[in-house]
Write an enzyme that holds these catalytic residues in place. Sequence first.
Site, PDB file in Angstrom:
ATOM      1  CB  CYS A  56      -7.242  -0.910   7.008  1.00 33.42           C
ATOM      2  SG  CYS A  56      -6.539  -0.762   5.269  1.00 33.42           S
ATOM      3  CB  CYS A  63      -0.839  -0.087   1.346  1.00 36.34           C
ATOM      4  SG  CYS A  63      -2.142   1.458   1.272  1.00 36.34           S
TER       5      CYS A  63
END
Length: 361
Positions: free
Chosen positions: A198, A99
């Site tokens: 997440c 990410c």
Amino acid sequence: MSQLVYVGMSGGVDSALAAALLVEQGYDVRGVYMRNWSRDLPGFRCPWAEELADAERVAVSLGIDLAVWDCEAEYKATVVDYLVDSYARGYTPNPDVMCNQTVKFGTFAERAFAEGADLIATGHYARVTHGVNGRPATLMRARDEHKDQTYFLWRVGGDVLNKSLFPVGDIENKTEVRRMCAERGLGIENKPDSDGICFIGPVGLRTFLLDTLDRRAGDVVEWETGAVLGHHDGAFLFTVGQRRGLDLGGGPARYVVATDTEANIVYVTANLSCPALWTQNLTLEDCHWVAGELPAEGDYLVRTRHTGALCTAHCEPGEGGTCRVTYPEPVRTVAPGQSAVIYDGEVCLGGGIISRGIVTP
């Protein structure tokens, strides 16, 4: 004229304080909320809207603009699909590493600079020294060793880091970060830290993988004897070193020492001295070096888990994105697919992905 800084604001404590500090330092600050994932999972409603609302309240408090950028396509292709594919092949990935490389310091950075930003900033716990005369930046561990996030930043290039700021990297600890948020009236100081992956949330990785990959019944096999001790729903659900979730009934605690996703077998041992649980050598692949050039062979500090111990090891970086790491004494085996990050003192040189060793006993 003050420099224009685009700040990635997640709705969390760290990025809120980062934005506040930059405003105080005289930068022209613009906030960006990256909507990376909005899909609900069974039993879990994605909290992106609440996170955005928190980011908006902070932006209003600071008197800065906040834009919302849709990064879901990039995030799915380079983070979510990478995670699923890695587990399907028997690897244990680091989605935060990807990410940072592809979204936060990829898509976000590219768009920010295209819109005229001089710099970008995030709430990462790290420090950076910008290079001069065209030299790449130097990435260094945060002052707060426990919160340090350079383990997740090793794939970010020195050229992007040359235009990056980490305003909370020099702060002593998270308690102080929260105090500074409260002092500035940001109203976010009591928000809990995010934990785990997440986009999976409290659903858990097992549930997510079983919702994504096909369930495949297979055997749990004792490493030393080859005896079948139990059964599982897919070898992709297990990672090297795992102890919980084996569901083998009574008896001694057992640890996963290897998985074979092709044969769909999970190998375990009850012997903590089992050679498969220990190693003195790691082979790294897909290596990335922050400075863009191979570091010299030598003894460095190596970290194989976030907040894990920094262990001295001999590193031999090679051409073709490889590196051999040799420890002076055996260390616990690390799951293939995890990151091994290499440091010269406080400086993060880069790292690589731990490759798969021998699967069968």
